[in-house]
Design an enzyme around this catalytic site. Structure first.
Site, mmCIF file in Angstrom:
data_model
loop_
_atom_site.group_PDB
_atom_site.id
_atom_site.type_symbol
_atom_site.label_atom_id
_atom_site.label_comp_id
_atom_site.label_asym_id
_atom_site.label_seq_id
_atom_site.Cartn_x
_atom_site.Cartn_y
_atom_site.Cartn_z
ATOM 1 N N ALA A 33 30.762 39.821 36.408
ATOM 2 C CA ALA A 33 30.318 40.791 35.408
ATOM 3 C C ALA A 33 31.131 42.081 35.513
ATOM 4 O O ALA A 33 31.527 42.666 34.496
ATOM 5 C CB ALA A 33 28.832 41.081 35.571
ATOM 6 N N TYR A 34 31.371 42.526 36.731
ATOM 7 C CA TYR A 34 32.189 43.729 36.942
ATOM 8 C C TYR A 34 33.576 43.554 36.343
ATOM 9 O O TYR A 34 34.073 44.436 35.620
ATOM 10 C CB TYR A 34 32.288 44.020 38.440
ATOM 11 C CG TYR A 34 33.233 45.137 38.793
ATOM 12 C CD1 TYR A 34 32.878 46.462 38.582
ATOM 13 C CD2 TYR A 34 34.489 44.864 39.336
ATOM 14 C CE1 TYR A 34 33.756 47.497 38.900
ATOM 15 C CE2 TYR A 34 35.372 45.883 39.665
ATOM 16 C CZ TYR A 34 34.997 47.201 39.445
ATOM 17 O OH TYR A 34 35.861 48.215 39.754
#
Length: 251
Positions: A155-156
């Site tokens: 996600a990052y």
């Protein structure tokens, strides 16, 4: 006189880690630096004090990012202490939980995107009327968007992929005003954010040192110095670029 004398800079997440190194370097170069923080007022005041002790000028401003109205709150705080902007560094970010796709939660996904992608988008949008012609926008990305995949940070990495697209598109949009827009992409850097898994694990420290042909882990000042170049007049012919700041770890 410093190369940035007479200019005003804003560094989001400027109180610690990479943000602090950027703020201190811009201060040494003569800029008056707005040190943004979310919650750690003590760290922000320490950063301001360090800049002033080195002969620079700085001020702290608070706004929690990743919540409704965050960009407007940030600029409201900024406007009480400055009347214009020359350099915007979108540095503030969170990694979220280190979990692969199967274990990721919707709540954590939304929070990481709110802080890392939505906040800089609208901070920049609302900052454009304050940003003077010939200004600089510098977005902090990551080496994870080019050639390195870490499943626990999916996600990052996605949030920073969006920042990369934001950088190149905005560069073209703002070029008629003489404003450059670039992204700096660190690799593993020795900061408090990484302390829990990097400083406490000798094997991880060695592995990431070995990943760079320089044989060491990155330091915040490495990123601060690259950002300072992009903030200066010397970078006037560089825009829309993703600058590899991984210490050669992607070679």
């Amino acid at each position: 006189m410093g190369v940035l004398t007479g200019r005003t800079a804003l560094v989001t997440g400027g109180s610690r880690g990479i943000g602090r190194a950027i703020a201190e370097r811009l201060g040494r170069d003569g800029a008056r630096v707005g040190v943004h923080y979310g919650r750690d007022e003590t760290a922000a005041k320490e950063t301001v004090a360090a800049i002033e002790e080195a002969g620079g000028r700085a001020f702290a401003l608070q706004a929690e990012l990743g919540v409704p109205g965050d960009a407007a709150a940030l600029w409201s705080a900024f406007d009480t202490q400055a009347d214009g902007l020359d350099i915007l560094v979108n540095n503030a970010g969170v990694t979220g939980r280190r979990e692969p796709l199967r274990q990721a939660t919707e709540e954590d996904f939304d929070h990481v995107f709110a802080v890392n992608t939505k906040a800089p988008f609208f901070i920049t949008q609302l900052g454009l009327d304050r940003l003077r012609d010939g200004g600089r926008i510098i977005n902090i990305s990551t080496g994870l968007t080019h050639g390195v995949a870490v499943p626990e940070l999916i996600a990052y990495a996605m949030t920073k992929g969006a920042i990369d697209a934001f950088t190149s598109t905005l560069a073209k949009d703002l070029a008629p005003r003489g404003i450059t827009v670039n992204a700096v992409a660190p690799g593993v850097v020795d900061t408090d954010m990484n302390a829990s898994w990097l400083r406490t694990d000798p094997e991880a420290w060695q592995a990431y040192s070995d990943a760079s042909p320089f044989g060491r882990v990155g330091a915040p000042r490495d990123i601060g110095d690259i950002t300072a170049f992009l903030a200066s007049d010397d970078s006037r012919w560089v825009t829309g670029q993703w600058i590899d700041a991984t210490g050669g770890a992607l070679l």
